[in-house]
Write an enzyme that holds these catalytic residues in place. Sequence first.
Site, PDB file in Angstrom:
ATOM      1  N   HIS A  44       0.802  -1.211   0.000  1.00  0.00           N
ATOM      2  CA  HIS A  44       0.000   0.000   0.000  1.00  0.00           C
ATOM      3  C   HIS A  44       0.834   1.260   0.000  1.00  0.00           C
ATOM      4  O   HIS A  44       0.425   2.277  -0.558  1.00  0.00           O
ATOM      5  CB  HIS A  44      -0.965  -0.020   1.185  1.00  0.00           C
ATOM      6  N   GLU A  67      -9.186 -15.176 -19.106  1.00  0.00           N
ATOM      7  CA  GLU A  67      -7.967 -15.259 -18.289  1.00  0.00           C
ATOM      8  C   GLU A  67      -7.557 -16.700 -18.032  1.00  0.00           C
ATOM      9  O   GLU A  67      -6.601 -16.972 -17.310  1.00  0.00           O
ATOM     10  CB  GLU A  67      -8.109 -14.443 -17.000  1.00  0.00           C
ATOM     11  N   ASP A 118      -3.747 -13.192 -15.088  1.00  0.00           N
ATOM     12  CA  ASP A 118      -4.019 -14.612 -14.879  1.00  0.00           C
ATOM     13  C   ASP A 118      -3.773 -15.427 -16.137  1.00  0.00           C
ATOM     14  O   ASP A 118      -3.322 -16.566 -16.058  1.00  0.00           O
ATOM     15  CB  ASP A 118      -5.466 -14.807 -14.399  1.00  0.00           C
ATOM     16  N   CYS A 173      -7.585  -5.785 -19.751  1.00  0.00           N
ATOM     17  CA  CYS A 173      -7.531  -5.067 -18.473  1.00  0.00           C
ATOM     18  C   CYS A 173      -6.421  -5.579 -17.555  1.00  0.00           C
ATOM     19  O   CYS A 173      -6.292  -5.124 -16.431  1.00  0.00           O
ATOM     20  CB  CYS A 173      -8.879  -5.141 -17.763  1.00  0.00           C
TER      21      CYS A 173
HETATM   22  C1  PEP Z   1      -6.085 -10.284 -14.708  1.00  0.00           C
HETATM   23  O1  PEP Z   1      -6.036 -11.441 -14.297  1.00  0.00           O
HETATM   24  O2  PEP Z   1      -5.401  -9.855 -15.665  1.00  0.00           O
HETATM   25  C2  PEP Z   1      -6.979  -9.316 -14.062  1.00  0.00           C
HETATM   26  C3  PEP Z   1      -7.164  -8.111 -14.554  1.00  0.00           C
HETATM   27  O3  PEP Z   1      -7.579  -9.691 -12.902  1.00  0.00           O
HETATM   28  P1  PEP Z   1      -6.836  -9.711 -11.473  1.00  0.00           P
HETATM   29  O4  PEP Z   1      -5.480  -9.073 -11.654  1.00  0.00           O
HETATM   30  O5  PEP Z   1      -7.740  -8.965 -10.584  1.00  0.00           O
HETATM   31  O6  PEP Z   1      -6.763 -11.176 -11.208  1.00  0.00           O
HETATM   32 MG    MG Z   2      -7.553 -12.170 -12.905  1.00  0.00          MG
END
Ligand code: PEP
Ligand code: MG
Length: 579
Positions: free
Chosen positions: A195, A438, A462, A509
Site C-alpha cells: 500500500h 484469463e 491470470d 484489463c
Molecule cells: C487479470 O487477471 O489480468 C486481471 C485483470 O484480474 P486480477 O489481476 O484482478 O486477477
Molecule cells: Mg484475474
Amino acid sequence: MPVALHGTGVSRGIALGPARLLQRGRPDIPQYVLPSHLINEEVERFISALEAARAQLHAIRQQIPAGTPTDIAAFIDTHLLMLEDATLTTVPIELILREGCNAEWALHMQQEALTRVFDQMDDAYLRTRRDDVEHAILRVQRILLDQTQREAAIAAEPEGGRIIVSDDLSPGELVLLHQHNVAAIVTEHGGPMSHVAILARSLGIPAVVGAHHAGQYIRDNEPLVVDGRQGVLLAGLDAAGTAFYRARQQQEKRARAELHRLKDTPAVTRDGTAITLFANIELPEDIQAARRVGAAGIGLYRTEFLYMNRSAPPDEEEQYRAYSKVVKALKGLPVTIRTLDLGADKTADGTAPDRGATNPALGLRAVRLCLREPELFRPQLRAILRASQHGTVRLLIPMISTVQEIRQVQELIAEAKDDLRQRRQPFAGNIAVGGMIEVPAAAICAADFARRLDFLSIGTNDLIQYTLAADRLDETINHLYQPLHPAVLRLIHTTLRAGAEAGIPVTMCGEMAGDPLLTRLLLGLGLTEFSMPPPALLEVKRIVTGSTLEPLHQAAARILRQDDMEQTALLLAELNSDD
Ligand code: PEP
Ligand code: MG
C-alpha cells in the site's frame, strides 16, 4: 566513491536531497505469564492501547490536507476498521484470559495466525492486506511497549526536500511525510503491490522499495539521488553526476507537464482509428485518479475490495451505494463492474482458512465460488443492475472457463431482473454482460464465448500464469512469467479475432495493457480498448497518438510467427524504436 543500491522502482520520478534515516526495526515482543489476579488489569491495558491506537489514527486522518486524493483517507480507514474488528480486539483478549499471557504476546500470536492465512492467498492485491494488518498491529504494539516516538518525531521535524530511507513505512507515516513535502522515499522491504507503493504512486512521490540494507550504507544528511523509475538509490555522487541527475529531473518534469496536456486529447492513431483508454479501479474513491487522466470510463472495477476486512459481506444496499457512486461520477461513461473475484483460500471475510484445496489458484475462485454460493452472488447482481439506472454499466464475469458458466450466470441475472421488477426497483434493461478471458480454455474457445456475450476482457495477469503454469506471485519462477511468450501472444490474438468476428468489443484489463513498451504490439495485434491503472494512461495515450496502425499490423503478424522470445524481444525493440 559513488554507491548505487538497487530495489524496485514503484513510483517514477527523480529526486535529489539530503538523507533522513528512519530505522526502527521490529520491536522485541516480550512473553510472560501473569499471576491470575493481574489478568483483568492486562485486559484493561490491552483495551486502552487499542483505544490509543484508534485515537492516533483519527488524529492522522484529521491532518490530511484538503485536496489529498481520497484513497489516502481510505487507507487510514482500513486500519481503523481493523482495529475495530473482532480478529484484533476480541481474539487477543480471549488469548490473554485463556493463556494468562501478556497483551503483547497475545497480539503477537494473533498476528502470526493471520499472517499464515494471508501467506496462503494467491492474489497479490489481497496479500498486500497482510501489510495493513502488520502496520495496524505494530501501532498497538508500540503503544503497549511505550515506543511511539517515531511518529511524533516525524510530525515534529520538518522533512521538506529530504529523501526518507526507512526499513519500512506505514501508510499513516507516509501521510505525515507527505505533509512535510518529502522528496522521495526508499524502503528496505515491501513490493510494488504494497500500500505504501500504491500511495506513493497516487501522491506522485518518487519511491523505491526493497532496497535491502539501505539503512546500513546511508548516513543521515548525506546527499542522495533517487530514480523511482529505475529503482536506484545513489550516494556519494560527484558534481558531474549530480548535475546529470538534476538535468534528468528537469527533463522528467517537462515530460510530465507535456503528458498532462494530453488529458483531453482524443486517443486517436495517426491514421485516424479511435482507441479507448479505460482506467482500472479498486474502490469508489479511486474515481478521482481516473478522472485526473481523462479516462474514457472504467474498464475494470475490482469489487472484491468491498468484501475485505470485515466479518460479513456487504449487503445489497451497501453495494448499490458503492456502485452507484462510481456510475454517477462517470456521468454516462462506461463503468465495467467485475463480479466478485474471491475464492478458495479467500472467502468473503478475507480471512477464513483454506478449505483444503491443494491448488487454490485452480480451485473455487471467482465465478466458480459465486455459482456455488448463489446467496453470495444474488445481492451483488441485483446491486449492479440497480446501479445501471444511473449511467452506463457493463457487468463482467471473472475466470469463466465453460459456456455452462456463462449460461448459469445469465440465468441468475434474469432471475435478479425478475426480483427487481417484482420489487418495482428500476434498472437499465440493456446492461452488457461480458466475460474475462484469463484461462487458456476461454481464449481457445473465445469464439464460442463471444457468441454468447456482449464483450470480452482479456485478463493477462491470470492468462499468463495459467498458460505458462507460472504462479504470478512466486518469485522463484518469475523468469517463466513472460507476457511475450508465443503462447500468450497467440491466445491474445485468438481472442481479439474472435471478438472481431462476432462483432463485439474486446478490452484488455491486465497489467500488459498499461505497459507502454507493449502498446504498439497490442495495437498491431488489433487491440482497440485498453484498461489500466490511471498513472499509466497518459503515457499509453502518447504512444497511441504517435502510431500508425498499418505497419504495426505487419510487425505484429511477424512477431506472432516467432517461436523464440529473444527474437520477439528484438522485433519489439525495433517496433518501439520507430516511435
Ligand atoms: C487479470 O487477471 O489480468 C486481471 C485483470 O484480474 P486480477 O489481476 O484482478 O486477477
Ligand atoms: Mg484475474
